[in-house]
Design a protein around this motif. Structure first.
Motif, PDB file in Angstrom:
ATOM      1  N   SER A   1       1.086  70.737 -31.433  1.00  0.00           N
ATOM      2  CA  SER A   1       1.872  69.648 -30.857  1.00  0.00           C
ATOM      3  C   SER A   1       1.152  69.035 -29.662  1.00  0.00           C
ATOM      4  N   GLU A   2       1.733  67.948 -29.160  1.00  0.00           N
ATOM      5  CA  GLU A   2       1.250  67.390 -27.901  1.00  0.00           C
ATOM      6  C   GLU A   2       2.054  68.106 -26.810  1.00  0.00           C
ATOM      7  N   ALA A   3       1.420  69.039 -26.113  1.00  0.00           N
ATOM      8  CA  ALA A   3       2.193  69.978 -25.292  1.00  0.00           C
ATOM      9  C   ALA A   3       1.911  69.826 -23.806  1.00  0.00           C
ATOM     10  N   LEU A   4       2.988  69.968 -23.015  1.00  0.00           N
ATOM     11  CA  LEU A   4       2.863  69.970 -21.558  1.00  0.00           C
ATOM     12  C   LEU A   4       3.470  71.264 -21.029  1.00  0.00           C
ATOM     13  N   PHE A   5       2.745  71.934 -20.113  1.00  0.00           N
ATOM     14  CA  PHE A   5       3.256  73.158 -19.509  1.00  0.00           C
ATOM     15  C   PHE A   5       3.177  73.015 -17.998  1.00  0.00           C
ATOM     16  N   CYS A   6       4.266  73.377 -17.351  1.00  0.00           N
ATOM     17  CA  CYS A   6       4.447  72.970 -15.965  1.00  0.00           C
ATOM     18  C   CYS A   6       4.807  74.168 -15.080  1.00  0.00           C
ATOM     19  N   ILE A   7       4.220  74.224 -13.898  1.00  0.00           N
ATOM     20  CA  ILE A   7       4.668  75.187 -12.888  1.00  0.00           C
ATOM     21  C   ILE A   7       5.804  74.475 -12.168  1.00  0.00           C
ATOM     22  N   VAL A   8       7.028  74.904 -12.424  1.00  0.00           N
ATOM     23  CA  VAL A   8       8.174  74.149 -11.889  1.00  0.00           C
ATOM     24  C   VAL A   8       8.507  74.655 -10.485  1.00  0.00           C
ATOM     25  N   ASP A   9       7.657  74.229  -9.534  1.00  0.00           N
ATOM     26  CA  ASP A   9       7.775  74.775  -8.174  1.00  0.00           C
ATOM     27  C   ASP A   9       9.035  74.306  -7.448  1.00  0.00           C
ATOM     28  N   LEU A  10       9.541  73.105  -7.787  1.00  0.00           N
ATOM     29  CA  LEU A  10      10.765  72.647  -7.100  1.00  0.00           C
ATOM     30  C   LEU A  10      11.924  73.603  -7.412  1.00  0.00           C
ATOM     31  N   HIS A  11      11.903  74.185  -8.606  1.00  0.00           N
ATOM     32  CA  HIS A  11      12.963  75.132  -8.976  1.00  0.00           C
ATOM     33  C   HIS A  11      12.915  76.407  -8.133  1.00  0.00           C
ATOM     34  N   ALA A  12      11.734  76.704  -7.587  1.00  0.00           N
ATOM     35  CA  ALA A  12      11.617  77.923  -6.777  1.00  0.00           C
ATOM     36  C   ALA A  12      12.275  77.760  -5.410  1.00  0.00           C
ATOM     37  N   LEU A  13      12.647  76.534  -5.068  1.00  0.00           N
ATOM     38  CA  LEU A  13      13.275  76.298  -3.758  1.00  0.00           C
ATOM     39  C   LEU A  13      14.794  76.433  -3.821  1.00  0.00           C
ATOM     40  N   THR A  14      15.314  76.780  -4.995  1.00  0.00           N
ATOM     41  CA  THR A  14      16.771  76.838  -5.157  1.00  0.00           C
ATOM     42  C   THR A  14      17.357  78.140  -4.616  1.00  0.00           C
ATOM     43  N   VAL A  15      16.491  79.108  -4.330  1.00  0.00           N
ATOM     44  CA  VAL A  15      16.955  80.370  -3.722  1.00  0.00           C
ATOM     45  C   VAL A  15      16.120  80.605  -2.472  1.00  0.00           C
ATOM     46  N   ASP A  16      16.581  81.566  -1.650  1.00  0.00           N
ATOM     47  CA  ASP A  16      15.878  81.873  -0.413  1.00  0.00           C
ATOM     48  C   ASP A  16      14.378  82.042  -0.710  1.00  0.00           C
ATOM     49  N   HIS A  17      13.512  81.323   0.017  1.00  0.00           N
ATOM     50  CA  HIS A  17      12.087  81.402  -0.328  1.00  0.00           C
ATOM     51  C   HIS A  17      11.205  81.350   0.906  1.00  0.00           C
ATOM     52  N   ASP A  18      10.006  81.887   0.748  1.00  0.00           N
ATOM     53  CA  ASP A  18       9.017  81.844   1.813  1.00  0.00           C
ATOM     54  C   ASP A  18       7.969  80.805   1.387  1.00  0.00           C
ATOM     55  N   PRO A  19       7.769  79.732   2.168  1.00  0.00           N
ATOM     56  CA  PRO A  19       6.871  78.649   1.730  1.00  0.00           C
ATOM     57  C   PRO A  19       5.477  79.122   1.324  1.00  0.00           C
ATOM     58  N   ALA A  20       4.902  80.027   2.135  1.00  0.00           N
ATOM     59  CA  ALA A  20       3.530  80.473   1.818  1.00  0.00           C
ATOM     60  C   ALA A  20       3.527  81.233   0.490  1.00  0.00           C
ATOM     61  N   ARG A  21       4.590  82.011   0.257  1.00  0.00           N
ATOM     62  CA  ARG A  21       4.659  82.795  -0.994  1.00  0.00           C
ATOM     63  C   ARG A  21       4.796  81.865  -2.206  1.00  0.00           C
ATOM     64  N   VAL A  22       5.606  80.817  -2.064  1.00  0.00           N
ATOM     65  CA  VAL A  22       5.763  79.881  -3.200  1.00  0.00           C
ATOM     66  C   VAL A  22       4.410  79.246  -3.530  1.00  0.00           C
ATOM     67  N   ARG A  23       3.658  78.870  -2.491  1.00  0.00           N
ATOM     68  CA  ARG A  23       2.329  78.272  -2.739  1.00  0.00           C
ATOM     69  C   ARG A  23       1.422  79.267  -3.468  1.00  0.00           C
ATOM     70  N   ARG A  24       1.441  80.528  -2.959  1.00  0.00           N
ATOM     71  CA  ARG A  24       0.594  81.568  -3.569  1.00  0.00           C
ATOM     72  C   ARG A  24       0.987  81.812  -5.024  1.00  0.00           C
ATOM     73  N   LEU A  25       2.304  81.918  -5.246  1.00  0.00           N
ATOM     74  CA  LEU A  25       2.775  82.207  -6.607  1.00  0.00           C
ATOM     75  C   LEU A  25       2.533  81.030  -7.556  1.00  0.00           C
ATOM     76  N   SER A  26       2.578  79.813  -7.011  1.00  0.00           N
ATOM     77  CA  SER A  26       2.314  78.637  -7.859  1.00  0.00           C
ATOM     78  C   SER A  26       0.874  78.677  -8.358  1.00  0.00           C
ATOM     79  N   ARG A  27      -0.047  78.982  -7.420  1.00  0.00           N
ATOM     80  CA  ARG A  27      -1.463  79.081  -7.811  1.00  0.00           C
ATOM     81  C   ARG A  27      -1.655  80.215  -8.817  1.00  0.00           C
ATOM     82  N   GLN A  28      -0.976  81.326  -8.544  1.00  0.00           N
ATOM     83  CA  GLN A  28      -1.137  82.480  -9.441  1.00  0.00           C
ATOM     84  C   GLN A  28      -0.584  82.167 -10.840  1.00  0.00           C
ATOM     85  N   ALA A  29       0.571  81.482 -10.877  1.00  0.00           N
ATOM     86  CA  ALA A  29       1.168  81.158 -12.184  1.00  0.00           C
ATOM     87  C   ALA A  29       0.238  80.222 -12.959  1.00  0.00           C
ATOM     88  N   ALA A  30      -0.339  79.231 -12.266  1.00  0.00           N
ATOM     89  CA  ALA A  30      -1.253  78.297 -12.955  1.00  0.00           C
ATOM     90  C   ALA A  30      -2.451  79.064 -13.509  1.00  0.00           C
TER      91      ALA A  30
END
Ligand code: AQP
Length: 344
Positions: free
Chosen positions: A34-63
């Motif tokens: 298929s014509e496929a798109l896969f996304c690190i949905v980082d805005l969704h990670a802000l819906t619960v208590d979060h640490d900004p530096a950790r979200v950045r780190r985890l986004s890079r790790q997930a990618a």
């Protein structure tokens, strides 16, 4: 060609559940057919208590892990949600189509809101509205299919409902998407609590196998999995959820069928040993490729930059069409743009 979209949220280290329920199918099947798109949905990670530096780190790790699991930028588009403004732009319009009651019925909202309250925290409004943003993620791309684990099926149903409602009210704008689940392991359960899903932001460390766990750590977690009081190995999700979970994990990793596999085991110990080895082997190449990719962070950044550019170009026409359809005045652009008639 079928258009496929799916995403992963950087709320914790990715788990065996994320891998078997979603990522593996994206890499082995979806990107090829298929014509496929896969996304690190980082805005969704802000819906619960979060640490900004950790979200950045985890986004890079997930990618990095998406690429390590076999996603190939020559075959699909890999990008970060917050790099493409169209998601948030469309989300507001869909909030004007969704209802408060619909949001409060979402199972993930109920579970996560209860968990936040138990921890003494407050529930963010974005946790309630996040399924609308997810609908925007999907609808912006004219998506036909959304390959997800079972826990996300209800949210894809909501995206369908919103697409249909919008189209009926304002004219045909969105493709109506549908969820697809993997044949096995659509819901990998926590090894210490087989009645709960294995979730990356859960507190029960020993019940969760992370994709990047060292082999010995992953092996120990599987060997210590909670089973049931019986002795014989049978596949029965209701009566024997712990054993059923191990059989499903083994089946997903080794290509078998959980019911047929049950007949091949005389003891829980043997089943655990084989499941543990199968898990270690299925994750080994991903861990190895992840290590190689970590040595070249510029490559991952480049993939995300190109991916965001491609994604923007794909989403913009649909989101612009939705803005016009719902009744918003197009912005005049540059010299020669039509002068607005104030009387209309
Ligand atoms: N246990 C699971 N079994 C099968 N599939 C699963 N998925 C998640 N957990 C399991 C699938 O993985 C994809 C990405 O999930 P997500 O990042 O969007 O978040 P989620 O569904 O809320 O998963 P988590 O890991 O439980 O995150 P937290 O703890 O933050 O809520 C989806 O396709 C999902 O179905």
């Amino acid at each position: 060609m079928t258009r496929v979209f799916s995403g992963i949220k950087p709320t914790g280290h990715l788990t065996l559940g994320n891998y078997l329920g979603a990522m593996r199918q994206w890499a082995t099947l979806d990107q090829h057919r298929s014509e496929a798109l896969f996304c690190i949905v980082d805005l969704h990670a802000l819906t619960v208590d979060h640490d900004p530096a950790r979200v950045r780190r985890l986004s890079r790790q997930a990618a990095t892990l998406l690429l390590a699991s076999g996603l190939d930028p020559a075959l699909c588009t890999v990008f970060v949600q917050s790099h493409v403004d169209e998601h948030a732009r469309l989300s507001y319009l869909l909030e004007c189509v969704a209802t408060d009651g619909e949001m409060r019925r979402m199972i993930q909202y109920k579970e996560k809101a209860a968990r936040e309250r138990r921890r003494g925290g407050s529930v963010r409004l974005s946790l309630l509205t996040y399924p609308v943003l997810m609908a925007a993620d999907i609808l912006a791309y004219g998506t036909d299919e959304v390959p997800v684990g079972q826990d996300q099926t209800q949210h894809v149903e909501l995206a369908r409902d919103l697409a249909v409602r919008f189209n009926q009210r304002y004219g045909h704008t969105f493709v109506v998407p549908r969820a697809t689940n993997p044949p096995v392991a659509a819901r990998v359960m926590n090894l210490q609590d087989p009645l709960s899903k294995m979730g990356k932001s859960d507190d029960t460390g020993p019940g969760i196998v992370y994709v990047l766990d060292e082999p010995d750590v992953a092996r120990k977690k599987v060997m210590r999995a909670v089973t049931d009081s019986g002795r014989d190995v049978v596949y029965d999700r209701e009566a024997r959820p712990g054993v059923a979970n191990l059989l499903e994990i083994l089946a997903a990793c080794s290509g078998g069928d959980p019911e047929a596999l049950a007949g091949a085991y005389a003891s829980y110990g043997d089943l655990k040993r084989d499941a543990a080895e199968a898990v270690v082997e299925v994750l080994r190449p991903v861990r190895e490729r992840h290590r190689e990719l970590c040595a070249d962070p510029g490559h991952v950044e480049g993939v995300l930059r190109d991916g965001a550019e491609r994604a923007r170009a794909m989403a913009r026409p649909t989101v612009d069409a939705a803005y016009r359809a719902i009744g918003l005045l197009p912005a005049a652009s540059g010299a020669g743009a039509p002068v607005l008639n104030a009387a209309r």
